[in-house]
Design a protein around this motif. Sequence first.
Motif, PDB file in Angstrom:
ATOM      1  N   ASP A   1       0.833  -1.201   0.000  1.00 45.85           N
ATOM      2  CA  ASP A   1       0.000   0.000   0.000  1.00 45.85           C
ATOM      3  C   ASP A   1       0.868   1.252   0.000  1.00 45.85           C
ATOM      4  OD1 ASP A   1      -2.202  -1.614   0.027  1.00 45.85           O
ATOM      5  OD2 ASP A   1      -2.919  -1.021   2.016  1.00 45.85           O
ATOM      6  N   TRP A   2       1.883   1.259   0.851  1.00 43.85           N
ATOM      7  CA  TRP A   2       2.805   2.406   0.906  1.00 43.85           C
ATOM      8  C   TRP A   2       3.416   2.649  -0.471  1.00 43.85           C
ATOM      9  CZ3 TRP A   2       4.629   6.071   4.377  1.00 43.85           C
ATOM     10  CH2 TRP A   2       5.806   6.726   4.016  1.00 43.85           C
ATOM     11  N   ASP A   3       3.957   1.587  -1.079  1.00 39.88           N
ATOM     12  CA  ASP A   3       4.654   1.736  -2.358  1.00 39.88           C
ATOM     13  C   ASP A   3       3.720   2.233  -3.449  1.00 39.88           C
ATOM     14  OD1 ASP A   3       6.958   0.838  -1.143  1.00 39.88           O
ATOM     15  OD2 ASP A   3       6.794  -1.219  -1.908  1.00 39.88           O
ATOM     16  N   THR A   4       2.503   1.709  -3.496  1.00 37.33           N
ATOM     17  CA  THR A   4       1.547   2.129  -4.519  1.00 37.33           C
ATOM     18  C   THR A   4       1.191   3.600  -4.373  1.00 37.33           C
ATOM     19  OG1 THR A   4       0.594  -0.082  -4.739  1.00 37.33           O
ATOM     20  CG2 THR A   4      -0.772   1.764  -5.441  1.00 37.33           C
ATOM     21  N   VAL A   5       0.923   4.021  -3.152  1.00 35.77           N
ATOM     22  CA  VAL A   5       0.522   5.411  -2.925  1.00 35.77           C
ATOM     23  C   VAL A   5       1.664   6.372  -3.238  1.00 35.77           C
ATOM     24  CG1 VAL A   5      -0.156   7.064  -1.141  1.00 35.77           C
ATOM     25  CG2 VAL A   5      -1.302   4.856  -1.288  1.00 35.77           C
ATOM     26  N   ILE A   6       2.874   6.040  -2.831  1.00 34.44           N
ATOM     27  CA  ILE A   6       4.018   6.913  -3.113  1.00 34.44           C
ATOM     28  C   ILE A   6       4.281   6.980  -4.616  1.00 34.44           C
ATOM     29  CG2 ILE A   6       6.503   7.210  -2.819  1.00 34.44           C
ATOM     30  CD1 ILE A   6       4.897   7.985  -0.348  1.00 34.44           C
ATOM     31  N   GLN A   7       4.155   5.857  -5.303  1.00 32.78           N
ATOM     32  CA  GLN A   7       4.365   5.858  -6.756  1.00 32.78           C
ATOM     33  C   GLN A   7       3.325   6.710  -7.477  1.00 32.78           C
ATOM     34  OE1 GLN A   7       6.417   5.103  -9.136  1.00 32.78           O
ATOM     35  NE2 GLN A   7       4.948   5.522 -10.781  1.00 32.78           N
ATOM     36  N   VAL A   8       2.049   6.488  -7.185  1.00 32.23           N
ATOM     37  CA  VAL A   8       0.982   7.185  -7.904  1.00 32.23           C
ATOM     38  C   VAL A   8       0.933   8.662  -7.522  1.00 32.23           C
ATOM     39  CG1 VAL A   8      -1.525   7.343  -8.209  1.00 32.23           C
ATOM     40  CG2 VAL A   8      -0.401   5.105  -8.216  1.00 32.23           C
ATOM     41  N   ASN A   9       1.057   8.964  -6.235  1.00 29.90           N
ATOM     42  CA  ASN A   9       0.813  10.320  -5.741  1.00 29.90           C
ATOM     43  C   ASN A   9       2.048  11.210  -5.734  1.00 29.90           C
ATOM     44  OD1 ASN A   9      -1.613   9.056  -5.183  1.00 29.90           O
ATOM     45  ND2 ASN A   9      -1.838   9.945  -3.170  1.00 29.90           N
ATOM     46  N   LEU A  10       3.239  10.629  -5.860  1.00 34.35           N
ATOM     47  CA  LEU A  10       4.448  11.458  -5.789  1.00 34.35           C
ATOM     48  C   LEU A  10       5.431  11.146  -6.912  1.00 34.35           C
ATOM     49  CD1 LEU A  10       6.020  13.649  -4.306  1.00 34.35           C
ATOM     50  CD2 LEU A  10       6.935  11.867  -2.787  1.00 34.35           C
ATOM     51  N   ASN A  11       5.862   9.909  -7.013  1.00 36.39           N
ATOM     52  CA  ASN A  11       6.858   9.586  -8.031  1.00 36.39           C
ATOM     53  C   ASN A  11       6.352   9.882  -9.434  1.00 36.39           C
ATOM     54  OD1 ASN A  11       8.397   8.648  -5.906  1.00 36.39           O
ATOM     55  ND2 ASN A  11       8.148   6.472  -6.389  1.00 36.39           N
ATOM     56  N   ALA A  12       5.136   9.439  -9.727  1.00 36.82           N
ATOM     57  CA  ALA A  12       4.578   9.663 -11.069  1.00 36.82           C
ATOM     58  C   ALA A  12       4.410  11.147 -11.349  1.00 36.82           C
ATOM     59  CB  ALA A  12       3.240   8.935 -11.206  1.00 36.82           C
ATOM     60  N   GLN A  13       4.051  11.895 -10.316  1.00 41.82           N
ATOM     61  CA  GLN A  13       3.874  13.336 -10.503  1.00 41.82           C
ATOM     62  C   GLN A  13       5.187  13.997 -10.935  1.00 41.82           C
ATOM     63  OE1 GLN A  13       0.589  14.188  -9.942  1.00 41.82           O
ATOM     64  NE2 GLN A  13       0.342  12.061  -9.354  1.00 41.82           N
ATOM     65  N   PHE A  14       6.285  13.597 -10.290  1.00 38.49           N
ATOM     66  CA  PHE A  14       7.576  14.172 -10.651  1.00 38.49           C
ATOM     67  C   PHE A  14       8.007  13.731 -12.044  1.00 38.49           C
ATOM     68  CE2 PHE A  14      12.253  13.754 -10.834  1.00 38.49           C
ATOM     69  CZ  PHE A  14      12.548  15.106 -10.851  1.00 38.49           C
ATOM     70  N   THR A  15       7.843  12.451 -12.336  1.00 41.80           N
ATOM     71  CA  THR A  15       8.268  11.940 -13.638  1.00 41.80           C
ATOM     72  C   THR A  15       7.569  12.660 -14.780  1.00 41.80           C
ATOM     73  OG1 THR A  15       8.721   9.752 -12.696  1.00 41.80           O
ATOM     74  CG2 THR A  15       8.391   9.870 -15.086  1.00 41.80           C
ATOM     75  N   LEU A  16       6.249  12.810 -14.670  1.00 42.85           N
ATOM     76  CA  LEU A  16       5.486  13.468 -15.720  1.00 42.85           C
ATOM     77  C   LEU A  16       5.826  14.954 -15.792  1.00 42.85           C
ATOM     78  CD1 LEU A  16       3.312  13.357 -17.893  1.00 42.85           C
ATOM     79  CD2 LEU A  16       1.587  13.660 -16.098  1.00 42.85           C
ATOM     80  N   THR A  17       5.936  15.588 -14.646  1.00 39.41           N
ATOM     81  CA  THR A  17       6.199  17.021 -14.626  1.00 39.41           C
ATOM     82  C   THR A  17       7.608  17.327 -15.118  1.00 39.41           C
ATOM     83  OG1 THR A  17       4.681  17.252 -12.773  1.00 39.41           O
ATOM     84  CG2 THR A  17       6.184  19.087 -13.163  1.00 39.41           C
ATOM     85  N   ARG A  18       8.553  16.473 -14.828  1.00 36.50           N
ATOM     86  CA  ARG A  18       9.924  16.670 -15.332  1.00 36.50           C
ATOM     87  C   ARG A  18       9.930  16.745 -16.853  1.00 36.50           C
ATOM     88  NH1 ARG A  18      13.729  11.985 -13.590  1.00 36.50           N
ATOM     89  NH2 ARG A  18      12.273  10.876 -14.955  1.00 36.50           N
ATOM     90  N   ALA A  19       9.195  15.851 -17.500  1.00 37.73           N
ATOM     91  CA  ALA A  19       9.178  15.814 -18.967  1.00 37.73           C
ATOM     92  C   ALA A  19       8.428  16.996 -19.550  1.00 37.73           C
ATOM     93  CB  ALA A  19       8.555  14.498 -19.437  1.00 37.73           C
ATOM     94  N   VAL A  20       7.215  17.218 -19.083  1.00 40.60           N
ATOM     95  CA  VAL A  20       6.398  18.300 -19.634  1.00 40.60           C
ATOM     96  C   VAL A  20       6.964  19.653 -19.215  1.00 40.60           C
ATOM     97  CG1 VAL A  20       4.090  19.309 -19.679  1.00 40.60           C
ATOM     98  CG2 VAL A  20       4.360  16.819 -19.703  1.00 40.60           C
ATOM     99  N   GLY A  21       7.432  19.749 -17.983  1.00 44.43           N
ATOM    100  CA  GLY A  21       7.991  21.003 -17.492  1.00 44.43           C
ATOM    101  C   GLY A  21       9.248  21.419 -18.226  1.00 44.43           C
ATOM    102  N   ALA A  22      10.088  20.452 -18.600  1.00 45.64           N
ATOM    103  CA  ALA A  22      11.302  20.779 -19.348  1.00 45.64           C
ATOM    104  C   ALA A  22      10.955  21.433 -20.681  1.00 45.64           C
ATOM    105  CB  ALA A  22      12.139  19.520 -19.578  1.00 45.64           C
ATOM    106  N   ALA A  23       9.911  20.936 -21.340  1.00 44.30           N
ATOM    107  CA  ALA A  23       9.478  21.536 -22.599  1.00 44.30           C
ATOM    108  C   ALA A  23       8.925  22.943 -22.370  1.00 44.30           C
ATOM    109  CB  ALA A  23       8.427  20.644 -23.263  1.00 44.30           C
ATOM    110  N   MET A  24       8.219  23.145 -21.255  1.00 45.65           N
ATOM    111  CA  MET A  24       7.718  24.480 -20.927  1.00 45.65           C
ATOM    112  C   MET A  24       8.874  25.450 -20.680  1.00 45.65           C
ATOM    113  SD  MET A  24       4.536  23.641 -18.345  1.00 45.65           S
ATOM    114  CE  MET A  24       2.954  23.013 -18.934  1.00 45.65           C
ATOM    115  N   VAL A  25       9.870  25.005 -19.952  1.00 37.34           N
ATOM    116  CA  VAL A  25      11.036  25.848 -19.669  1.00 37.34           C
ATOM    117  C   VAL A  25      11.723  26.248 -20.976  1.00 37.34           C
ATOM    118  CG1 VAL A  25      13.359  25.846 -18.668  1.00 37.34           C
ATOM    119  CG2 VAL A  25      11.418  25.012 -17.323  1.00 37.34           C
ATOM    120  N   ALA A  26      11.823  25.302 -21.902  1.00 38.75           N
ATOM    121  CA  ALA A  26      12.464  25.594 -23.185  1.00 38.75           C
ATOM    122  C   ALA A  26      11.691  26.654 -23.964  1.00 38.75           C
ATOM    123  CB  ALA A  26      12.584  24.312 -24.001  1.00 38.75           C
TER     124      ALA A  26
END
Length: 253
Positions: A109-134
């Motif tokens: 349960d811990w691993d699933t919640v951290i992955q969905v609610n935090l890790n995935a958020q960073f992974t997606l934002t890193r990619a989309v955010g880098a394009a925004m910064v550019a």
Amino acid sequence: MTAFDLSGRLAVVTGARRGIGRAMARALAEAGADVIGVSASLEKSGSDVEKDVRAAGRGFEAIRTDFADPDAVRALGADLAGRERPVDILVNNAGTIRRAPAAEHPDTDWDTVIQVNLNAQFTLTRAVGAAMVARSHGKIIFTASLLSFQGGITVPGYTAAKHGIAGLTKALANEWAPHGVNVNAIAPGYIATDNTQALQDDQDRSRAILDRIPAGRWGRPEDLAGTTVFLASDAAAYVHGTILPVDGGWLGR
């Protein structure tokens, strides 16, 4: 045209199938944005959120992504960042919750919640955010929580993840504000959705919650609409690194 007008902009809303995400997508469409809705179980066509967006006269695309799968999230980020039409607004709303006392809280349960609610958020934002910064332009909105400020009960993974979202919001704002990218978060209060159904069904907990909310009621998903449009718009051009509660006054009590 006003500072709140989103005409011509493209918004990605994760967790868009129902509840808060659906209300956010509808609000952005009504303000003029086309929407890409993302969810683990989003219908390819004919979903309620698609009907909402199209009723507002805006374009809609559905993408099904399991945020518990790190590879799927990385692929989504690469897809969105590499498109000819850039993403102007990213709403990181996907989330899940698991309830169990801390002493009995399973690792799964811990691993699933951290992955969905935090890790995935960073992974997606890193990619989309880098394009925004550019491009020196973009709006990123996270869905935080009252548990970005407080500890909660029987939800240690969710609380840790939502505290992490608050910190991530500030960290990204520090780096990306100079490049024209606004990073902020909305902290919903007790909103009547599937995630809070167990609390709504518990008469004692529901009464205790209502007794503390100055507004005297559970929030509704549409209560997040105006805040979402504000943070996605030019009206919030000088708002960076903020976690904005929409909680009926809970934190002020």
